[in-house]
Design an enzyme around this catalytic site. Structure first.
Site, short mmCIF file in Angstrom:
data_model
loop_
_atom_site.label_atom_id
_atom_site.label_comp_id
_atom_site.label_asym_id
_atom_site.label_seq_id
_atom_site.Cartn_x
_atom_site.Cartn_y
_atom_site.Cartn_z
N HIS A 53 23.21 16.73 73.47
CA HIS A 53 22.38 17.52 72.43
C HIS A 53 21.43 18.58 73.37
CE1 HIS A 53 22.81 14.17 69.88
NE2 HIS A 53 22.60 13.80 70.36
N SER A 76 26.70 21.50 72.70
CA SER A 76 25.39 20.17 72.26
C SER A 76 26.59 19.20 71.64
CB SER A 76 24.20 20.93 71.23
OG SER A 76 23.91 19.77 70.54
N SER A 81 20.52 19.28 66.72
CA SER A 81 20.04 19.15 68.13
C SER A 81 19.96 20.08 68.90
CB SER A 81 20.70 17.39 68.35
OG SER A 81 21.48 18.31 68.97
N ASP A 128 28.54 12.93 75.80
CA ASP A 128 27.46 12.10 75.05
C ASP A 128 28.34 12.17 73.39
OD1 ASP A 128 25.34 11.26 72.45
OD2 ASP A 128 24.02 12.87 73.73
N GLU A 188 27.82 8.92 77.85
CA GLU A 188 25.79 8.84 77.41
C GLU A 188 25.56 7.69 76.24
OE1 GLU A 188 23.01 9.63 78.49
OE2 GLU A 188 21.13 9.48 77.20
N ASN A 213 25.72 4.56 78.90
CA ASN A 213 24.68 4.31 78.39
C ASN A 213 24.15 2.72 78.30
OD1 ASN A 213 23.73 3.45 75.43
ND2 ASN A 213 25.04 2.39 75.45
N LYS A 218 19.22 2.97 80.85
CA LYS A 218 19.37 3.46 79.85
C LYS A 218 19.25 2.80 78.05
CE LYS A 218 21.47 6.84 76.78
NZ LYS A 218 21.88 6.08 75.35
N ASP A 222 15.73 4.11 76.02
CA ASP A 222 16.34 4.85 75.33
C ASP A 222 16.73 4.90 73.90
OD1 ASP A 222 17.99 6.77 73.91
OD2 ASP A 222 18.19 8.07 75.61
N ASN A 223 17.42 3.83 73.69
CA ASN A 223 17.48 3.71 71.98
C ASN A 223 16.60 2.85 71.89
OD1 ASN A 223 20.47 3.89 74.24
ND2 ASN A 223 21.48 2.71 72.81
N CYS A 227 13.02 5.46 70.16
CA CYS A 227 13.70 5.86 68.28
C CYS A 227 12.40 5.08 68.22
CB CYS A 227 14.75 4.76 68.09
SG CYS A 227 16.52 5.24 68.49
N HIS A 333 24.40 8.06 65.50
CA HIS A 333 25.26 8.29 66.89
C HIS A 333 26.22 9.98 65.73
CE1 HIS A 333 26.61 11.81 69.78
NE2 HIS A 333 27.53 11.67 69.16
N HIS A 383 14.19 11.76 71.47
CA HIS A 383 12.78 11.21 72.44
C HIS A 383 12.56 11.55 73.16
CE1 HIS A 383 15.38 8.11 70.75
NE2 HIS A 383 16.29 7.95 71.74
N SER A 391 17.58 7.58 81.37
CA SER A 391 19.01 8.11 81.24
C SER A 391 19.43 8.96 81.88
CB SER A 391 18.48 9.08 79.92
OG SER A 391 18.36 7.24 78.65
N GLN A 395 22.84 9.54 84.23
CA GLN A 395 23.97 10.09 84.42
C GLN A 395 24.11 11.34 85.35
OE1 GLN A 395 26.31 11.55 82.03
NE2 GLN A 395 25.63 10.57 80.37
P1 NAI Z 1 24.24 -2.04 68.94
O1 NAI Z 1 25.95 -1.31 69.29
O2 NAI Z 1 22.97 -2.15 69.83
O3 NAI Z 1 23.37 -1.81 67.43
C1 NAI Z 1 23.71 -1.71 66.68
C2 NAI Z 1 23.78 -2.67 65.55
O4 NAI Z 1 24.44 -2.87 64.03
C3 NAI Z 1 24.65 -4.26 65.67
O5 NAI Z 1 23.44 -5.58 65.78
C4 NAI Z 1 25.51 -4.27 65.11
O6 NAI Z 1 25.84 -5.96 64.20
C5 NAI Z 1 24.95 -3.30 63.24
N1 NAI Z 1 25.79 -3.41 62.55
C6 NAI Z 1 26.73 -3.27 62.14
N2 NAI Z 1 27.10 -3.04 61.33
C7 NAI Z 1 26.67 -3.63 60.28
C8 NAI Z 1 26.29 -2.86 58.94
N3 NAI Z 1 27.20 -2.81 58.40
N4 NAI Z 1 25.37 -3.45 58.24
C9 NAI Z 1 24.06 -3.84 58.67
N5 NAI Z 1 23.91 -4.30 60.54
C10 NAI Z 1 25.43 -3.78 61.00
O7 NAI Z 1 24.29 -0.49 69.46
P2 NAI Z 1 22.85 1.42 69.72
O8 NAI Z 1 22.71 0.86 70.50
O9 NAI Z 1 21.37 0.07 68.73
O10 NAI Z 1 23.51 2.47 69.10
C11 NAI Z 1 23.50 2.85 67.83
C12 NAI Z 1 24.36 3.96 67.47
O11 NAI Z 1 23.02 4.25 67.22
C13 NAI Z 1 25.28 4.37 67.71
O12 NAI Z 1 26.16 5.11 66.74
C14 NAI Z 1 24.64 4.87 69.20
O13 NAI Z 1 25.74 6.13 69.71
C15 NAI Z 1 22.99 5.54 68.33
N6 NAI Z 1 22.46 6.16 69.44
C16 NAI Z 1 20.88 7.20 68.60
C17 NAI Z 1 20.59 7.61 69.78
C18 NAI Z 1 19.44 8.31 69.11
O14 NAI Z 1 18.25 9.41 69.62
N7 NAI Z 1 19.70 8.66 68.16
C19 NAI Z 1 19.78 6.98 70.96
C20 NAI Z 1 20.84 6.06 71.36
C21 NAI Z 1 21.97 5.83 71.06
#
Ligand code: NAI
Length: 462
Positions: A53, A76, A81, A128, A188, A213, A218, A222-223, A227, A333, A383, A391, A395
């Site tokens: 991003h 990006s 983003s 990322d 990332e 990650n 991180k 960050d996550n 958020c 993501h 963020h 984070s 990196q």
């Molecule tokens: P995580 O693996 O810790 O959490 C995902 C959760 O979703 C798990 O607990 C899993 O059991 C649950 N899950 C899976 N399928 C499901 C369903 N059908 N219904 C309900 N729950 C379900 O992953 P994390 O770190 O929380 O990341 C989640 C996403 O967010 C990833 O795609 C990651 O790349 C992205 N992300 C986005 C950020 C942003 O700023 N927008 C920052 C960091 C990560």
């Protein structure tokens, strides 16, 4: 000389520089890297292609990599983003950058290709979500006449294949050459890391990777705390809706889900959670959230946010049941968490950039944020700098490690050692006035550590 960048408006560079100067005061980890490594330049010779991003915080990361000796080209990793003033200030500083907020998918893959075009090709990737790694690997497979492995969405697959075909026609053998000269990738995010472990499982990872990650500093910051600030920011900037009293459903209670639920609860929403994992479901319940089935609340809730990194979580049959003016968004993501493609034949009204109102067959309208792409970066600015400093310090350390000690690593996925994780945290304490208690040697011996750390065993989960 032709300009080696694509940005919305280079005149935004002045504004970008002012915000970048402010961000630096909130990014102590990155500034400490500049102090520690600015003279020795451990990234000399590294030609880093960055796919992440293009925000103000990323601009501070890029300038840090450059100060450490790297040559950098940037794109990006998401079409919505980019902060155009951040891209402008980076372009003006002489770093080639290819990023415009609201670029098309075709432009997205073309810009990624452009970010690879060092005279001698890149030798490092900073990724990322894994698009840069995917591009090289898919291209090399295509050159070897092998099948192209599945990519995120079918819409994207067509575009990627076209971009690969174009590059293959222009520069035969290019992908294989680039793949063979990449010394490593630092990744990332959860979704990109997931892709890397799949490549290792299938014997397909051609270079070492560092999973940034899963540094504690991180994903547990960050996550989660990122958020916690940026989810509600995105919903508010998009809709100005009153959050207090509304019923919000957060799908997924991993790190991003925990931060998202806290974000909405902090704004006064009544938050419900859905989960598939009993541990995370229990955590949600004991944090005070009702854990429900989406089907049971879909007709009564006001706000729906996916955080799962999974696909088809909000499906068309759910959206048909939602009440009039329900808000639907994703902070995971990729955009395939919500079946946006199934809405394409409905009536869409553009309210403003990245906010659409969609009329369902029963006459109810939905407000869809960022066409289902991560809304905290699409509808707001992602963020805050402070958490991104943690984070991005990971990196920088990962890039130095992979570049300097390439031979130590096999084609596998690694996590930075705990002493570096603790170092990243330590670098962020002063800025917020944290005073750390010092262990004496007897206490340290009693709990089996040294007074300098690491303070926890590898299996500790924080
Ligand atoms: P995580 O693996 O810790 O959490 C995902 C959760 O979703 C798990 O607990 C899993 O059991 C649950 N899950 C899976 N399928 C499901 C369903 N059908 N219904 C309900 N729950 C379900 O992953 P994390 O770190 O929380 O990341 C989640 C996403 O967010 C990833 O795609 C990651 O790349 C992205 N992300 C986005 C950020 C942003 O700023 N927008 C920052 C960091 C990560």
């Amino acid at each position: 000389m032709a300009t080696d960048y694509v940005v919305k408006d280079i005149a935004l560079a002045g504004y970008g520089r002012k915000e970048l100067d402010i961000a630096e005061t909130e990014m102590p980890g990155l500034m400490a890297c500049r102090q520690e490594y600015g003279e020795s330049k451990p990234l000399s010779g590294a030609r880093i292609v960055g796919s992440l991003h293009m925000t103000i915080q990323t601009a501070v990361l890029i300038e840090t990599l450059v100060e450490l000796g790297a040559d950098v080209r940037w794109a990006s990793c998401n079409i919505f983003s980019t902060q155009d003033h951040a891209a402008a200030v980076i372009a003006e500083s002489g770093v080639p950058v290819f990023a415009v907020k609201g670029q098309s998918l075709e432009e997205h893959w073309d810009y990624l290709d452009k970010s690879f075009q060092f005279a001698d090709g890149p030798n490092m990737i900073l990724d990322d979500g894994g698009d840069a790694t995917l591009y090289v690997l898919l291209g090399a497979r295509a050159e070897a006449g092998e099948e192209i492995i599945p990519v995120p969405t079918s819409e994207e697959e067509t575009v990627i294949k076209a971009q690969i075909a174009k590059r293959m026609a222009e520069s035969p053998g290019w992908f294989t050459k680039i793949r063979d000269q990449i010394k490593g990738v630092s990744e990332e995010t959860t979704t990109g890391v997931h892709r890397l472990y799949e490549l290792v499982r299938d014997g397909q990872l051609p270079f070492p990777a560092i999973n940034v990650n899963d540094s504690v500093t991180k994903s547990k910051f960050d996550n989660k705390y990122g958020c916690k600030e940026s989810l509600v920011d995105g919903i508010r900037r998009a809709t100005d809706t009153m959050m207090a009293g509304k019923v919000a459903v957060v799908m997924g209670y991993g790190d991003v889900g925990k931060g998202s639920a806290a974000s909405l609860a902090g704004a006064g929403a009544r938050v419900k959670v859905t989960e598939v994992d009993p541990i995370c479901a229990l955590q949600a319940a004991m944090d005070g959230f009702e854990v429900v089935l989406l089907e049971d609340v879909v007709g009564s809730a006001d706000i729906f946010i996916t955080t799962t990194g999974n696909k088809d979580v909000i499906r068309i049959e759910h959206m048909r049941e939602m009440k009039d003016m329900a808000i639907v968004g994703n902070i995971g993501h990729f955009d395939n968490e919500i079946q946006v493609a199934a809405l394409k034949n409905h009536k869409w009204t553009r309210i403003k950039e990245q906010v659409d109102m969609i009329e369902m067959p029963n006459g109810n309208r939905l407000i869809l944020l960022s066409e289902g792409r991560l809304l905290n970066l699409g509808n707001a600015t992602g963020h805050p700098s402070f958490v991104m400093s943690a984070s991005f310090t990971n990196q920088v350390l990962a890039q130095i490690e992979l570049w300097q000690n390439t031979d130590k690593y096999k084609n596998d996925v690694y996590i930075l050692p705990k002493h570096l994780d603790e170092k990243v945290a330590r670098l962020h304490l002063d800025r917020i006035g944290v005073k750390l208690t010092q262990l004496d040697s007897a206490q340290a011996a009693y709990i089996g550590v040294t007074p300098e750390g690491p303070f926890k065993p590898e299996h500790y989960r924080y």
